[in-house]
Scaffold this motif. Sequence first.
Motif, PDB file in Angstrom:
ATOM      1  N   ARG A  52       0.837  -1.200   0.000  1.00  0.00           N
ATOM      2  CA  ARG A  52       0.000   0.000   0.000  1.00  0.00           C
ATOM      3  C   ARG A  52       0.874   1.252   0.000  1.00  0.00           C
ATOM      4  O   ARG A  52       2.054   1.209   0.366  1.00  0.00           O
ATOM      5  CB  ARG A  52      -0.901   0.015   1.237  1.00  0.00           C
ATOM      6  N   GLU A  53       0.274   2.358  -0.391  1.00  0.00           N
ATOM      7  CA  GLU A  53       1.015   3.613  -0.424  1.00  0.00           C
ATOM      8  C   GLU A  53       1.492   3.977   0.975  1.00  0.00           C
ATOM      9  O   GLU A  53       0.760   3.885   1.951  1.00  0.00           O
ATOM     10  CB  GLU A  53       0.136   4.735  -0.987  1.00  0.00           C
ATOM     11  N   ASN A  54       2.746   4.384   1.078  1.00  0.00           N
ATOM     12  CA  ASN A  54       3.333   4.764   2.359  1.00  0.00           C
ATOM     13  C   ASN A  54       4.365   5.863   2.135  1.00  0.00           C
ATOM     14  O   ASN A  54       4.544   6.340   1.012  1.00  0.00           O
ATOM     15  CB  ASN A  54       3.962   3.544   3.050  1.00  0.00           C
ATOM     16  N   PHE A  55       5.047   6.230   3.202  1.00  0.00           N
ATOM     17  CA  PHE A  55       6.010   7.322   3.126  1.00  0.00           C
ATOM     18  C   PHE A  55       7.124   7.020   2.127  1.00  0.00           C
ATOM     19  O   PHE A  55       7.554   7.891   1.361  1.00  0.00           O
ATOM     20  CB  PHE A  55       6.604   7.592   4.507  1.00  0.00           C
ATOM     21  N   MET A  56       7.610   5.777   2.123  1.00  0.00           N
ATOM     22  CA  MET A  56       8.689   5.405   1.219  1.00  0.00           C
ATOM     23  C   MET A  56       8.264   5.530  -0.240  1.00  0.00           C
ATOM     24  O   MET A  56       9.008   6.054  -1.078  1.00  0.00           O
ATOM     25  CB  MET A  56       9.151   3.977   1.501  1.00  0.00           C
ATOM     26  N   ILE A  57       7.064   5.052  -0.555  1.00  0.00           N
ATOM     27  CA  ILE A  57       6.565   5.148  -1.927  1.00  0.00           C
ATOM     28  C   ILE A  57       6.412   6.604  -2.341  1.00  0.00           C
ATOM     29  O   ILE A  57       6.808   7.007  -3.442  1.00  0.00           O
ATOM     30  CB  ILE A  57       5.231   4.391  -2.070  1.00  0.00           C
ATOM     31  N   THR A  58       5.852   7.424  -1.463  1.00  0.00           N
ATOM     32  CA  THR A  58       5.695   8.853  -1.751  1.00  0.00           C
ATOM     33  C   THR A  58       7.044   9.517  -2.003  1.00  0.00           C
ATOM     34  O   THR A  58       7.195  10.338  -2.916  1.00  0.00           O
ATOM     35  CB  THR A  58       4.987   9.554  -0.575  1.00  0.00           C
ATOM     36  N   THR A  59       8.045   9.139  -1.202  1.00  0.00           N
ATOM     37  CA  THR A  59       9.390   9.699  -1.353  1.00  0.00           C
ATOM     38  C   THR A  59      10.008   9.310  -2.687  1.00  0.00           C
ATOM     39  O   THR A  59      10.605  10.142  -3.385  1.00  0.00           O
ATOM     40  CB  THR A  59      10.297   9.224  -0.206  1.00  0.00           C
ATOM     41  N   LEU A  60       9.857   8.039  -3.069  1.00  0.00           N
ATOM     42  CA  LEU A  60      10.441   7.577  -4.332  1.00  0.00           C
ATOM     43  C   LEU A  60       9.759   8.208  -5.535  1.00  0.00           C
ATOM     44  O   LEU A  60      10.417   8.512  -6.541  1.00  0.00           O
ATOM     45  CB  LEU A  60      10.376   6.053  -4.405  1.00  0.00           C
ATOM     46  N   VAL A  61       8.445   8.398  -5.459  1.00  0.00           N
ATOM     47  CA  VAL A  61       7.735   9.088  -6.538  1.00  0.00           C
ATOM     48  C   VAL A  61       8.253  10.521  -6.663  1.00  0.00           C
ATOM     49  O   VAL A  61       8.454  11.040  -7.778  1.00  0.00           O
ATOM     50  CB  VAL A  61       6.214   9.065  -6.301  1.00  0.00           C
ATOM     51  N   TYR A  62       8.481  11.167  -5.523  1.00  0.00           N
ATOM     52  CA  TYR A  62       9.044  12.524  -5.520  1.00  0.00           C
ATOM     53  C   TYR A  62      10.421  12.531  -6.205  1.00  0.00           C
ATOM     54  O   TYR A  62      10.718  13.412  -7.028  1.00  0.00           O
ATOM     55  CB  TYR A  62       9.156  13.026  -4.089  1.00  0.00           C
ATOM     56  N   ASP A 106      12.698  23.555  -5.021  1.00  0.00           N
ATOM     57  CA  ASP A 106      11.240  23.544  -5.219  1.00  0.00           C
ATOM     58  C   ASP A 106      10.623  24.853  -4.750  1.00  0.00           C
ATOM     59  O   ASP A 106       9.755  25.434  -5.431  1.00  0.00           O
ATOM     60  CB  ASP A 106      10.609  22.383  -4.447  1.00  0.00           C
ATOM     61  N   GLU A 107      11.056  25.311  -3.579  1.00  0.00           N
ATOM     62  CA  GLU A 107      10.502  26.554  -3.030  1.00  0.00           C
ATOM     63  C   GLU A 107      10.867  27.757  -3.888  1.00  0.00           C
ATOM     64  O   GLU A 107      10.052  28.663  -4.094  1.00  0.00           O
ATOM     65  CB  GLU A 107      11.004  26.759  -1.592  1.00  0.00           C
ATOM     66  N   ILE A 108      12.102  27.763  -4.385  1.00  0.00           N
ATOM     67  CA  ILE A 108      12.528  28.860  -5.264  1.00  0.00           C
ATOM     68  C   ILE A 108      11.682  28.888  -6.535  1.00  0.00           C
ATOM     69  O   ILE A 108      11.217  29.957  -6.967  1.00  0.00           O
ATOM     70  CB  ILE A 108      14.019  28.706  -5.616  1.00  0.00           C
ATOM     71  N   MET A 109      11.445  27.705  -7.120  1.00  0.00           N
ATOM     72  CA  MET A 109      10.654  27.629  -8.351  1.00  0.00           C
ATOM     73  C   MET A 109       9.200  28.032  -8.090  1.00  0.00           C
ATOM     74  O   MET A 109       8.572  28.681  -8.941  1.00  0.00           O
ATOM     75  CB  MET A 109      10.718  26.217  -8.926  1.00  0.00           C
ATOM     76  N   LYS A 110       8.660  27.667  -6.928  1.00  0.00           N
ATOM     77  CA  LYS A 110       7.300  28.069  -6.570  1.00  0.00           C
ATOM     78  C   LYS A 110       7.197  29.580  -6.447  1.00  0.00           C
ATOM     79  O   LYS A 110       6.230  30.196  -6.906  1.00  0.00           O
ATOM     80  CB  LYS A 110       6.883  27.417  -5.252  1.00  0.00           C
ATOM     81  N   ILE A 120      22.734  11.965   0.992  1.00  0.00           N
ATOM     82  CA  ILE A 120      21.303  11.761   0.743  1.00  0.00           C
ATOM     83  C   ILE A 120      20.507  12.891   1.380  1.00  0.00           C
ATOM     84  O   ILE A 120      19.614  13.484   0.748  1.00  0.00           O
ATOM     85  CB  ILE A 120      20.844  10.392   1.302  1.00  0.00           C
ATOM     86  N   THR A 121      20.837  13.215   2.636  1.00  0.00           N
ATOM     87  CA  THR A 121      20.131  14.283   3.348  1.00  0.00           C
ATOM     88  C   THR A 121      20.306  15.632   2.661  1.00  0.00           C
ATOM     89  O   THR A 121      19.336  16.366   2.435  1.00  0.00           O
ATOM     90  CB  THR A 121      20.638  14.367   4.802  1.00  0.00           C
ATOM     91  N   LEU A 122      21.545  15.964   2.312  1.00  0.00           N
ATOM     92  CA  LEU A 122      21.815  17.253   1.672  1.00  0.00           C
ATOM     93  C   LEU A 122      21.140  17.360   0.308  1.00  0.00           C
ATOM     94  O   LEU A 122      20.652  18.434  -0.070  1.00  0.00           O
ATOM     95  CB  LEU A 122      23.325  17.451   1.520  1.00  0.00           C
ATOM     96  N   THR A 123      21.102  16.254  -0.432  1.00  0.00           N
ATOM     97  CA  THR A 123      20.451  16.267  -1.748  1.00  0.00           C
ATOM     98  C   THR A 123      18.968  16.595  -1.610  1.00  0.00           C
ATOM     99  O   THR A 123      18.417  17.410  -2.362  1.00  0.00           O
ATOM    100  CB  THR A 123      20.631  14.914  -2.460  1.00  0.00           C
ATOM    101  N   PHE A 124      18.292  15.967  -0.639  1.00  0.00           N
ATOM    102  CA  PHE A 124      16.873  16.241  -0.422  1.00  0.00           C
ATOM    103  C   PHE A 124      16.653  17.678   0.048  1.00  0.00           C
ATOM    104  O   PHE A 124      15.709  18.346  -0.392  1.00  0.00           O
ATOM    105  CB  PHE A 124      16.281  15.261   0.597  1.00  0.00           C
ATOM    106  N   ILE A 125      17.518  18.163   0.916  1.00  0.00           N
ATOM    107  CA  ILE A 125      17.379  19.537   1.414  1.00  0.00           C
ATOM    108  C   ILE A 125      17.485  20.538   0.272  1.00  0.00           C
ATOM    109  O   ILE A 125      16.669  21.464   0.137  1.00  0.00           O
ATOM    110  CB  ILE A 125      18.436  19.833   2.497  1.00  0.00           C
ATOM    111  N   LEU A 126      18.496  20.360  -0.573  1.00  0.00           N
ATOM    112  CA  LEU A 126      18.691  21.290  -1.684  1.00  0.00           C
ATOM    113  C   LEU A 126      17.590  21.171  -2.733  1.00  0.00           C
ATOM    114  O   LEU A 126      17.181  22.175  -3.329  1.00  0.00           O
ATOM    115  CB  LEU A 126      20.060  21.060  -2.327  1.00  0.00           C
ATOM    116  N   GLN A 127      17.084  19.956  -2.957  1.00  0.00           N
ATOM    117  CA  GLN A 127      15.978  19.792  -3.906  1.00  0.00           C
ATOM    118  C   GLN A 127      14.734  20.493  -3.388  1.00  0.00           C
ATOM    119  O   GLN A 127      14.016  21.152  -4.149  1.00  0.00           O
ATOM    120  CB  GLN A 127      15.695  18.309  -4.136  1.00  0.00           C
ATOM    121  N   LYS A 128      14.454  20.350  -2.098  1.00  0.00           N
ATOM    122  CA  LYS A 128      13.306  21.035  -1.499  1.00  0.00           C
ATOM    123  C   LYS A 128      13.475  22.546  -1.587  1.00  0.00           C
ATOM    124  O   LYS A 128      12.500  23.276  -1.861  1.00  0.00           O
ATOM    125  CB  LYS A 128      13.138  20.608  -0.036  1.00  0.00           C
ATOM    126  N   ALA A 129      14.682  23.028  -1.344  1.00  0.00           N
ATOM    127  CA  ALA A 129      14.943  24.462  -1.457  1.00  0.00           C
ATOM    128  C   ALA A 129      14.723  24.930  -2.897  1.00  0.00           C
ATOM    129  O   ALA A 129      14.144  26.008  -3.125  1.00  0.00           O
ATOM    130  CB  ALA A 129      16.370  24.771  -1.013  1.00  0.00           C
TER     131      ALA A 129
END
Length: 369
Positions: free
Chosen positions: A285-295, A347-351, A336-345
């Motif tokens: 079933r859909e879970n946090f891991m699946i949502t993360t991988l789709v992202y 995302d916010e810049i593009m928004k 891994i952590t830094l990559t997600f942080i920068l990708q989220k940042a």
Amino acid sequence: MKSQNNRILTLDLIKGGSVIGMIIIHTLLIYGNIETQSETFLGNFIRFLGRGTSIFLICMGITFMTSRNQSLKSSIKRGAVLLLVALLMNFMKFMIPIIFEFVPENYMKKFQWDAPLEMQYLYLVLLGDILQLAGMSLLIIGFIRKYVKNKFGILTIGLIIASISRELSGININIPGVNYVLDLLFSNDFPAYVYFPVFPWVSFIIIGMFFGKWYAEINYNSSFIFKKMMLIGLFCILLGGPLVFFYKEYHYNTFFYLGPGGVIYFAGWTLIFLWLIHITLSKVRENFMITTLVYCSKNLTTMYVIQWVLISWGKGIFGFRQSGITKVFLLMLLFITLTFILQKALDEIMKTIKKGRVKKSLLIKDHTL
């Protein structure tokens, strides 16, 4: 599992997982010492995972045939953008550390350069990797999708390319600009310049296109298409296996420069792996891991660039191939952590940019009214 717009969720999850996998593999290759890479179970297992390029490419081919925008113009534009991004990434990876002088001495020594410094820098910026492969391939497969409507015609093109790639490898006409394009297409000089030449690696994408076309024809029945992948995968292993094991020099020169038998053999194992993953995920079933991988799948290109730049810059802090297994594992978590942080940042810049454009558009509209 099927997501919106007739995309197969299994493929999105595999592509998303490849982002995490790339960070793990690249961290090991850049920071792990010889013992860590070659004499530990984790090192050998991660290096084995690094042979999974065909999985990503077949997934790329399938999703290419099920994407919303099917225009040739879109494919050419995306290919050109990827090639530009690849050059920018190489500049960020290699030239920024050189300009600001935080490149480990043992890293520079491994190249053993004798050419003028400017030529060494040009070599680094033009170094061919998976982004160049994807960009060049999009310039080719866009025409195939537009003009070849029969799925078996598509498959035939893929098999022809696999069959002739070894014969075309190493083509060189000593014209610098043209030569670079030929290297991207037909290089056989690993690890000097191009890691993944289009010939034969585009064959995997085209094999994926065959299944993507078939998937559309059967009204997006994912269970049916994955079962066919399993059966065809078994056939490919039976066909390609003897060629690889008995005629290795031609059909499996190296992992990066496969002959036709190598392409068929790896495609077979890839198709069976995709079937196994689909069977497994169909019960989840859909879970946090699946949502993360789709992202990760949706942001694959930018996250690929971010992780490579971070890992390359990190050599100036953590050294090059000097770390044991514990330190390498911690560095994997860090990147891994830094990559997600920068990708989220990002995302916010593009928004923010998008909101600004919308507001500006509304102001102009109000003014004209």
